[in-house]
Structure formats: structure tokens, C-alpha cells
Design a protein around this motif. Structure first.
Motif, PDB file in Angstrom:
ATOM      1  N   ILE A 210      13.964 -46.913   1.250  1.00 50.40           N
ATOM      2  CA  ILE A 210      14.709 -46.467   2.498  1.00 50.40           C
ATOM      3  C   ILE A 210      14.437 -45.465   3.142  1.00 50.40           C
ATOM      4  O   ILE A 210      14.551 -45.266   4.527  1.00 50.40           O
ATOM      5  CB  ILE A 210      16.283 -46.333   1.804  1.00 50.40           C
ATOM      6  CG1 ILE A 210      16.633 -47.886   1.278  1.00 50.40           C
ATOM      7  CG2 ILE A 210      17.164 -46.050   2.952  1.00 50.40           C
ATOM      8  CD1 ILE A 210      17.847 -47.782   0.440  1.00 50.40           C
ATOM      9  N   ILE A 211      13.986 -44.245   2.494  1.00 51.87           N
ATOM     10  CA  ILE A 211      13.625 -43.038   3.152  1.00 51.87           C
ATOM     11  C   ILE A 211      12.373 -43.393   4.094  1.00 51.87           C
ATOM     12  O   ILE A 211      12.401 -42.813   5.232  1.00 51.87           O
ATOM     13  CB  ILE A 211      13.381 -41.878   2.171  1.00 51.87           C
ATOM     14  CG1 ILE A 211      14.608 -41.668   1.452  1.00 51.87           C
ATOM     15  CG2 ILE A 211      12.556 -40.874   2.670  1.00 51.87           C
ATOM     16  CD1 ILE A 211      14.391 -40.596   0.207  1.00 51.87           C
ATOM     17  N   ILE A 212      11.463 -44.084   3.683  1.00 49.92           N
ATOM     18  CA  ILE A 212      10.172 -44.307   4.202  1.00 49.92           C
ATOM     19  C   ILE A 212      10.499 -45.120   5.733  1.00 49.92           C
ATOM     20  O   ILE A 212      10.101 -44.874   6.869  1.00 49.92           O
ATOM     21  CB  ILE A 212       9.343 -45.086   3.662  1.00 49.92           C
ATOM     22  CG1 ILE A 212       8.674 -44.274   2.394  1.00 49.92           C
ATOM     23  CG2 ILE A 212       8.217 -45.608   4.473  1.00 49.92           C
ATOM     24  CD1 ILE A 212       7.798 -44.832   1.280  1.00 49.92           C
ATOM     25  N   VAL A 213      11.657 -46.109   5.500  1.00 48.91           N
ATOM     26  CA  VAL A 213      12.002 -46.957   6.886  1.00 48.91           C
ATOM     27  C   VAL A 213      12.569 -46.126   7.681  1.00 48.91           C
ATOM     28  O   VAL A 213      12.606 -46.005   8.782  1.00 48.91           O
ATOM     29  CB  VAL A 213      12.660 -48.274   6.278  1.00 48.91           C
ATOM     30  CG1 VAL A 213      13.520 -48.906   7.308  1.00 48.91           C
ATOM     31  CG2 VAL A 213      12.223 -49.197   5.444  1.00 48.91           C
ATOM     32  N   LEU A 214      13.644 -45.310   7.219  1.00 47.57           N
ATOM     33  CA  LEU A 214      14.526 -44.167   7.943  1.00 47.57           C
ATOM     34  C   LEU A 214      13.610 -43.297   9.029  1.00 47.57           C
ATOM     35  O   LEU A 214      13.452 -43.018   9.901  1.00 47.57           O
ATOM     36  CB  LEU A 214      15.405 -43.586   7.240  1.00 47.57           C
ATOM     37  CG  LEU A 214      16.819 -44.232   6.734  1.00 47.57           C
ATOM     38  CD1 LEU A 214      17.394 -43.434   5.785  1.00 47.57           C
ATOM     39  CD2 LEU A 214      17.630 -44.841   7.946  1.00 47.57           C
ATOM     40  N   VAL A 215      12.390 -42.904   7.954  1.00 47.45           N
ATOM     41  CA  VAL A 215      11.612 -41.830   8.678  1.00 47.45           C
ATOM     42  C   VAL A 215      10.515 -42.776   9.831  1.00 47.45           C
ATOM     43  O   VAL A 215      10.577 -42.248  10.935  1.00 47.45           O
ATOM     44  CB  VAL A 215      10.442 -41.379   7.741  1.00 47.45           C
ATOM     45  CG1 VAL A 215       9.217 -40.609   8.430  1.00 47.45           C
ATOM     46  CG2 VAL A 215      11.223 -40.446   6.770  1.00 47.45           C
ATOM     47  N   CYS A 216      10.318 -43.943   9.384  1.00 47.20           N
ATOM     48  CA  CYS A 216       9.641 -44.749  10.540  1.00 47.20           C
ATOM     49  C   CYS A 216      10.618 -45.280  11.724  1.00 47.20           C
ATOM     50  O   CYS A 216      10.137 -45.000  12.997  1.00 47.20           O
ATOM     51  CB  CYS A 216       9.169 -46.020   9.872  1.00 47.20           C
ATOM     52  SG  CYS A 216       7.750 -46.002   8.763  1.00 47.20           S
ATOM     53  N   LEU A 217      11.823 -45.422  11.627  1.00 46.39           N
ATOM     54  CA  LEU A 217      12.743 -45.606  12.568  1.00 46.39           C
ATOM     55  C   LEU A 217      12.850 -44.170  13.643  1.00 46.39           C
ATOM     56  O   LEU A 217      12.813 -44.376  14.786  1.00 46.39           O
ATOM     57  CB  LEU A 217      14.181 -46.088  12.187  1.00 46.39           C
ATOM     58  CG  LEU A 217      14.080 -47.441  11.688  1.00 46.39           C
ATOM     59  CD1 LEU A 217      15.416 -47.727  10.847  1.00 46.39           C
ATOM     60  CD2 LEU A 217      13.647 -48.494  12.673  1.00 46.39           C
ATOM     61  N   ILE A 218      12.957 -43.185  12.667  1.00 47.66           N
ATOM     62  CA  ILE A 218      13.055 -41.900  13.541  1.00 47.66           C
ATOM     63  C   ILE A 218      11.708 -41.626  14.253  1.00 47.66           C
ATOM     64  O   ILE A 218      11.923 -41.309  15.498  1.00 47.66           O
ATOM     65  CB  ILE A 218      13.625 -40.800  12.586  1.00 47.66           C
ATOM     66  CG1 ILE A 218      14.778 -41.043  11.976  1.00 47.66           C
ATOM     67  CG2 ILE A 218      13.297 -39.499  13.418  1.00 47.66           C
ATOM     68  CD1 ILE A 218      15.141 -40.013  10.740  1.00 47.66           C
ATOM     69  N   LEU A 219      10.658 -41.578  13.558  1.00 41.04           N
ATOM     70  CA  LEU A 219       9.521 -41.773  14.537  1.00 41.04           C
ATOM     71  C   LEU A 219       9.548 -42.625  15.652  1.00 41.04           C
ATOM     72  O   LEU A 219       9.000 -42.143  16.707  1.00 41.04           O
ATOM     73  CB  LEU A 219       8.365 -41.718  13.686  1.00 41.04           C
ATOM     74  CG  LEU A 219       8.160 -40.867  12.560  1.00 41.04           C
ATOM     75  CD1 LEU A 219       6.852 -40.969  11.543  1.00 41.04           C
ATOM     76  CD2 LEU A 219       7.754 -39.404  13.383  1.00 41.04           C
ATOM     77  N   ARG A 224       9.776 -43.384  21.751  1.00 43.94           N
ATOM     78  CA  ARG A 224      10.009 -43.950  22.852  1.00 43.94           C
ATOM     79  C   ARG A 224      10.840 -43.124  23.774  1.00 43.94           C
ATOM     80  O   ARG A 224      10.500 -43.215  25.018  1.00 43.94           O
ATOM     81  CB  ARG A 224      11.072 -45.351  22.689  1.00 43.94           C
ATOM     82  CG  ARG A 224      10.698 -46.302  21.790  1.00 43.94           C
ATOM     83  CD  ARG A 224       9.636 -47.459  22.430  1.00 43.94           C
ATOM     84  NE  ARG A 224      10.646 -47.612  23.644  1.00 43.94           N
ATOM     85  CZ  ARG A 224      11.278 -49.018  23.533  1.00 43.94           C
ATOM     86  NH1 ARG A 224      11.234 -49.598  22.471  1.00 43.94           N
ATOM     87  NH2 ARG A 224      12.042 -49.175  24.725  1.00 43.94           N
ATOM     88  N   LYS A 225      11.415 -41.955  23.214  1.00 42.57           N
ATOM     89  CA  LYS A 225      12.061 -41.172  24.327  1.00 42.57           C
ATOM     90  C   LYS A 225      10.665 -40.235  24.702  1.00 42.57           C
ATOM     91  O   LYS A 225      11.061 -39.833  26.045  1.00 42.57           O
ATOM     92  CB  LYS A 225      13.069 -40.371  23.502  1.00 42.57           C
ATOM     93  CG  LYS A 225      14.118 -40.872  22.946  1.00 42.57           C
ATOM     94  CD  LYS A 225      15.112 -39.969  22.482  1.00 42.57           C
ATOM     95  CE  LYS A 225      16.506 -40.731  22.045  1.00 42.57           C
ATOM     96  NZ  LYS A 225      17.539 -39.530  21.359  1.00 42.57           N
TER      97      LYS A 225
END
Length: 228
Positions: A210-219, A224-225
Motif C-alpha cells: 500500500i505504501i509503495i502504491v501511495l508513493v507511486c501515486l504521489i510521484l 503531472r503538475k
């Protein structure tokens, strides 16, 4: 206390027997040179002593019952030898008595008058020996009673020991059953702990994923921004 290899009482009987055997032999030898009433008196005395010797052998047989088997076997062989010798003396006496029956009536009468005191003395001697034999018989009976008492005490002690051993056996069985139950409980606890460890490892993997997925999403959002 028993003498080495046998019984003091048995050996005492042997000494009495040997003494009487010598006396019987001497009387039989003496009767060969006698005639009339003196010969009859000598033979009667020998006859009484043979009966006494037979009683002593019976006492020896009784005493053998108090001895251990190792000593009893050896002493029984000696006793059979004594009986054989006594039987030969008895046969010799019978032959001598048969020969003395040819004595005349006059010699028997005169011999009877002169031998009364000797007969009385012999009777007293026989009475004394019989009393002595009775005392020995009583002593043997006391020894048998003591042996029986010791046997009963030993049996009682043995029963007590068996009871203690039975109780200890039950305690050991109870302890063994308790240990088996403890082993079973330990096995169950070990399996439970292993299951918990596996679940904890699984939870850690899920959390890390879950942490890895969240980090990937944040990155991805930051990318994109910045570059969108």
C-alpha cells in the motif's frame, strides 16, 4: 547362631550320637564274652541306647528343617550314613539276643536278683536322657516359632513395600499423563504462534505494498503538475 556350614544344635546331636554309638559298640563287643544274665543285661542296655540313638536321629531330621538348602543337602547325606550304621548295630543286637535266649531258667533268676539295681540305674539314666531330648525338642519348637514369626514380619514388610511401590507407580503415571497434556498444550500454542507470525508477515507485506502504491501515486501526481 548357626555354625559355619551347619547348625550348632545339629552338631551337638552328632556328638551325642557318636558317644552313644561307641557305647553300643562296646556293649555288643562285651556281650560276646559274657553268659547268662550279665549278657542279657548288657544287651538290654544296648537295646535302650539304640532306641535313644534313634530318637537323636529323629531330632537331627527335625533340625535339618531349620537349615538352608545348601547345608541341608550335605547334612542329609551324613544323616543317612548314621542311620545305616545304627541299623547294622540293631541287626547285630538281634543276633546277640537270639543267641542269649539259650540261657537256663536258674541263671535268669539269679541274674535277675543281682541285676535289679543296675536296671534301676539304667532306667534313671534313660529318663534323664529322655528329659534332655524333650528339652531339645522344645528348643527346636521355639526355633521354629521364631522362624515363623520372622517370616510373618517379613511378609508384612514386603506387603508394605509393595503398597508404597504401587503408590509411587500411580504418581509416576499421573506425572506422565500431566507431561503428555503439557506437551499437547505446548504444541497447540506453538501452532498458534506460528499462525500469528504468518499473519503478521502477510500484514507487513500488504502494508508495504500500500505504501509503495501511495508513493507511486504521489510521484505521478507531482509529475503531472510539474510537467503537465
Amino acid at each position: 547362631m548357626d555354625a559355619p556350614g551347619g547348625s550348632e544344635l545339629f552338631e551337638s546331636y552328632e556328638q551325642d550320637y557318636e558317644a552313644i554309638k561307641v557305647s553300643i559298640t562296646e556293649r555288643l563287643n562285651t556281650s560276646g564274652s559274657q553268659n547268662g544274665e550279665p549278657k542279657k543285661q548288657t544287651l538290654r542296655a544296648a537295646d535302650r541306647e539304640i532306641d535313644e540313638a534313634s530318637e537323636i536321629l529323629q531330632q537331627m531330621e527335625m533340625e535339618l528343617l531349620n537349615l538352608p538348602q545348601s547345608s541341608r543337602t550335605r547334612l542329609q547325606a551324613r544323616l543317612r550314613g548314621y542311620k545305616s550304621v545304627l541299623e547294622r548295630l540293631r541287626q547285630t543286637l538281634k543276633r546277640a539276643q537270639s543267641t542269649s535266649r539259650s540261657t537256663s531258667d536258674r541263671d535268669e533268676l539269679l541274674g535277675g536278683l543281682s541285676g535289679g539295681s543296675d536296671l534301676d540305674a539304667a532306667s534313671m539314666d534313660q529318663r534323664s536322657r529322655l528329659l534332655n531330648g524333650t528339652d531339645r525338642l522344645a528348643e527346636s519348637s521355639r526355633r521354629l516359632q521364631d522362624t515363623h514369626k520372622i517370616a510373618l514380619e517379613t511378609e508384612s514388610i514386603g506387603a508394605g513395600v509393595l503398597g508404597d511401590l504401587r503408590g509411587q507407580r500411580e504418581q509416576i503415571i499421573h506425572t506422565r499423563n500431566t507431561l503428555l497434556e503439557s506437551d499437547s498444550s505446548i504444541d497447540k500454542a506453538s501452532r498458534t504462534l506460528k499462525g500469528m507470525a504468518r499473519r503478521m508477515a502477510t500484514n507487513k507485506l500488504i502494508t508495504a505494498s500500500i505504501i509503495i502504491v501511495l508513493v507511486c501515486l504521489i510521484l505521478f501526481v507531482l509529475y503531472r503538475k510539474i510537467f503537465g
